[in-house]
Design an enzyme around this catalytic site. Structure first.
Site, mmCIF file in Angstrom:
data_model
loop_
_atom_site.group_PDB
_atom_site.id
_atom_site.type_symbol
_atom_site.label_atom_id
_atom_site.label_comp_id
_atom_site.label_asym_id
_atom_site.label_seq_id
_atom_site.Cartn_x
_atom_site.Cartn_y
_atom_site.Cartn_z
ATOM 1 N N ASP A 18 0.834 -1.206 0.000
ATOM 2 C CA ASP A 18 0.000 0.000 0.000
ATOM 3 C C ASP A 18 0.867 1.254 0.000
ATOM 4 O OD1 ASP A 18 -2.303 1.481 0.057
ATOM 5 O OD2 ASP A 18 -2.572 1.323 2.222
ATOM 6 N N ASN A 66 -10.415 -2.347 -6.231
ATOM 7 C CA ASN A 66 -9.581 -1.521 -7.122
ATOM 8 C C ASN A 66 -10.208 -1.302 -8.505
ATOM 9 O OD1 ASN A 66 -6.348 -2.719 -5.870
ATOM 10 N ND2 ASN A 66 -7.577 -0.974 -5.249
#
Ligand code: FPP
Length: 247
Positions: A18, A66
């Site tokens: 991340d 996503n």
């Protein structure tokens, strides 16, 4: 830096990569630039994990959520994945790396799906480290699919409800051939598991670092493994857990 105890290297390390977007934004660059440098981190970490003796490395490359990002970012990520698979295949073969993919792969653009299929097929019989790439992956989706599969078997009379044990559930997950992660690393300081390997991380040690993924390299992996080695794994009881994907 302290030395790694080679007898207690985590067998399976899973990583939530991340912070690519923030890394780029901090530098006034497009988010995609962060993903590009993040690809270099992937290369470095695969290589370092292999040298450390990690047997399974799971990477969260693209979540089901996503897909909701702007199309330009999604397309860019897909291109990166396809190029990574094409450019790393030789190295995977050379180092005996086996690639496994988990996720709803049918949602991927055909070119990415094909690159993935080719890399998985080519590396199938490799016996070195296994890299488990989660693409278009969500833990709840994976468990829902397992439940659906089991329900179908019950309906067909192939499985009795009372025979559905934890081990039977485990064998219906996409990771059925992979032991549970010993260590889960998350970069960029967020304290969440974000729908990653929800069933599998029941007993994993969690390590969160503020380092953003594009900055994460060998040194950071070693720091995470050292932190892991300082912990006493208790499995909230005595000894090993009752259900393990591992022997
Ligand atoms: C999180 O950063 C990262 C991703 C959504 C994708 C991870 C992809 C890569 C590391 C690139 C290529 C991957 C492979 C396997 C070659 P973010 O965009 O959520 O960052 P932010 O939280 O700072 O916005």
């Amino acid at each position: 830096m302290a030395e790694i105890d080679q007898t207690r290297v985590p067998r399976h390390v899973a990583i939530i990569m991340d912070g690519n977007g923030r890394w780029a934004e901090q530098r006034g660059l497009a988010r995609l630039h962060g993903h590009r440098v993040g690809k270099d981190s992937v290369r470095a970490v695969v290589e370092s994990a292999r040298k450390l003796g990690v047997q399974y490395l799971s990477l969260f490359a693209f979540s089901t959520e996503n897909w909701n990002r702007p199309p330009k970012e999604v397309d860019g990520l897909m291109q990166l994945l396809r190029r990574y698979l094409a450019s790393e295949l030789d190295k995977m073969m050379k180092h005996g790396i086996r690639l496994v993919a988990v996720g709803t792969l049918r949602r991927l653009p055909p070119a990415v799906r094909e690159a993935l299929r080719a890399a998985v097929a080519a590396t199938r019989n490799n016996t070195g480290m296994t890299v488990v790439l989660a693409i278009s992956y969500g833990g709840r989706e994976e468990m829902t699919r397992a439940m659906r599969d089991m329900a179908r078997k019950v309906k067909r009379g192939e499985l009795a409800p009372d025979d559905i044990t934890q081990d039977v559930v485990r064998r219906h997950l996409a990771t059925k051939d992979v032991p549970d992660p010993d260590l889960l690393i998350r970069t960029s300081g967020e304290m969440r598991v974000s729908n990653y390997l929800l069933w599998q991380i029941a007993y994993s040690e969690i390590y969160v670092t503020d380092t953003l993924w594009p900055d994460f390299r060998r040194r950071h992996l070693i720091e995470a493994v050292l932190a892991y080695q300082k912990r006493e794994r208790r499995y909230s009881g005595i000894g090993a857990p009752a259900v393990i994907g591992a022997q």
